[in-house]
Design an enzyme around this catalytic site. Structure first.
Site, PDB file in Angstrom:
ATOM      1  N   PRO A 119       2.301   4.651 -29.742  1.00  0.00           N
ATOM      2  CG  PRO A 119       2.962   2.644 -30.721  1.00  0.00           C
ATOM      3  CD  PRO A 119       1.820   3.291 -29.984  1.00  0.00           C
ATOM      4  CB  CYS A 120       5.222   9.322 -30.939  1.00  0.00           C
ATOM      5  SG  CYS A 120       7.001   8.960 -31.088  1.00  0.00           S
ATOM      6  CD  GLN A 121       7.003   4.884 -34.034  1.00  0.00           C
ATOM      7  OE1 GLN A 121       5.923   4.995 -33.464  1.00  0.00           O
ATOM      8  NE2 GLN A 121       7.886   3.960 -33.710  1.00  0.00           N
ATOM      9  CB  SER A 124       6.888  12.072 -34.899  1.00  0.00           C
ATOM     10  OG  SER A 124       7.267  11.265 -35.991  1.00  0.00           O
TER      11      SER A 124
END
Length: 418
Positions: A119-121, A124
């Site tokens: 997951p990129c959160q 980001s």
């Protein structure tokens, strides 16, 4: 090259990356995903592929038409197809359990490829701007990715993530990307990466992502990164939208609707248009104030080709206190451009950043329209845990996905180079 090369999809989401690799000829052994709704989406897609390959696609069509239940759909395919979707959070407490399930799916076969990205959160730029992500445990998920590489030793892996990964730092001030690359090299992989823009590969979206490719025990001097064939079709965003039924805010439905016009040739070339029932063309309801702002934004684009800055609005429409941040919170998906702005998971919260360009429809985009922007085929169904349609869940899954066409282009070239 044989079309039986087997892959594992980690952090699989709704399966955009996987769908592209399946189209190219790879075979999924298992998908691992933490979100339960996304897992049902993956299971339904597994059922679709099995039924299609066994000349029973009419059963899938009946499911989309609500003529059979989800359980009835799943019972029509081998249980191994459904069980190959593993709903687990990847971490130290679950690794052995996940390994056991994958080993069972593999049997005596060898795993050729691992795909996926954590997951990129936490990496980001938007996530970092909204809060302190430096201690977020998701920063370290790449270490578990490496555990799968160590166990199964695939010839290649394909790792996808956001551009923010290039600058995200650990509490010690080290770049996570450098730590990640060092770990992959340490366990026996040569690695190369590039920033790819989806709009150069047939996707009508300006979406840039890091695509890192690892090759096991590579000793050559030439680059092994796949030279992916570019495709920039001479179309615009209206080609994605114009054949769909015209609906207003709160209109449409998750169940099938008929197209109102012939799909564009590009939709057929991109394999977005299919002859199966089209679902998820269901629009959000909006407040009267939001609808007035949407019209203002669309008029500004249509008449001046200018994006709405929050301060452009009349005073009676300015209800947000923070007027100096996120000033482009209302944004039109301009139909006359070759590509729209990036779709992100925040679309599950509201549709203000994805306003439909038709002022008469006056609404934000539907899940199906966003899915088309992400190049998902129209027969791709986005599930919810309960089995009842949930628009928010569909938006979240679509926004988090890798565009199918981009994945397909990567997979096709990787297969040629194999």
């Amino acid at each position: 090259m044989s079309s039986t090369l087997k892959f594992l999809d980690l952090f699989a989401g709704a399966g955009g990356l996987s769908e592209g690799f399946i189209r190219a000829g790879f075979k999924p052994i298992a998908h691992v995903e933490a979100d339960a709704s996304a897992c049902f989406t993956l299971k339904t897609r597994q059922a679709f592929h099995w039924l299609k390959n066994n000349n029973s696609i009419d059963l899938y069509s009946k499911y989309l038409k609500n003529e059979i239940t989800r359980n009835e759909l799943y019972s029509a395919v081998p249980i191994s197809e459904i069980d190959s979707v593993i709903n687990e959070i990847i971490g130290p407490d679950t690794l052995d359990k996940i390994f056991q399930k994958i080993d069972q799916e593999l049997g005596q076969s060898k795993l050729d490829l691992i795909i996926g990205g954590p997951p990129c959160q936490a990496y980001s730029l938007i996530g970092r701007a909204r809060g302190n992500m430096i201690d977020d445990p998701r920063n370290h998920l790449y270490k578990y990715y490496a555990e799968f590489l160590k166990r199964y030793k695939p010839k290649y892996f394909v790792f996808e993530n956001v551009l923010g990964l290039l600058t995200a730092k650990s509490p010690e001030g080290e770049l996570y990307f450098d730590k990640m690359k060092s770990l992959f090299i340490e366990i026996g992989y040569s690695i190369e990466y590039r920033v790819l823009s989806a709009n150069e590969y047939g996707v009508l979206q300006n979406r840039k992502r890091i695509i890192l490719v690892g090759k096991r025990r590579y000793r050559g001097k030439k680059s092994f990164y796949p030279e992916i064939e570019k495709w920039v079709p001479e179309v615009n965003v209206w080609d994605l939208l114009k054949d769909l039924p015209k609906i207003n805010a709160g209109g449409g439905k998750a169940s099938p609707l008929e197209l109102i016009a012939k799909p564009s040739q590009w939709l057929k070339q991109a394999q977005i248009f299919t002859t199966l029932p089209l679902t998820w063309h269901e629009a959000r309801p909006h407040s009267e104030q939001d609808l007035e702002i949407y019209k203002f934004a669309v008029n500004l684009w249509n008449n001046q080709k200018r994006r709405l800055h929050y301060d452009d609005l009349p005073e009676h429409l300015k209800s947000h206190k923070g007027r100096n941040s996120f000033v482009d919170r209302f944004k039109v998906v301009a139909g006359d451009l070759a590509a729209c702005h990036t779709v992100v998971a925040h679309i599950s919260k509201d549709g203000h950043h994805y306003i439909h360009p038709d002022i008469e429809q006056n609404r934000s985009l539907t899940p199906r329209e966003v899915a088309r922007i992400q190049s998902f085929p129209d027969d791709y169904y986005f599930e919810n845990v309960s089995g009842k349609p949930a628009r928010t869940s569909a938006f979240k899954q679509i926004g988090n996905a890798v565009p199918v066409l981009l994945a397909q282009k990567i997979a096709e070239q990787l297969l040629r180079d194999w």
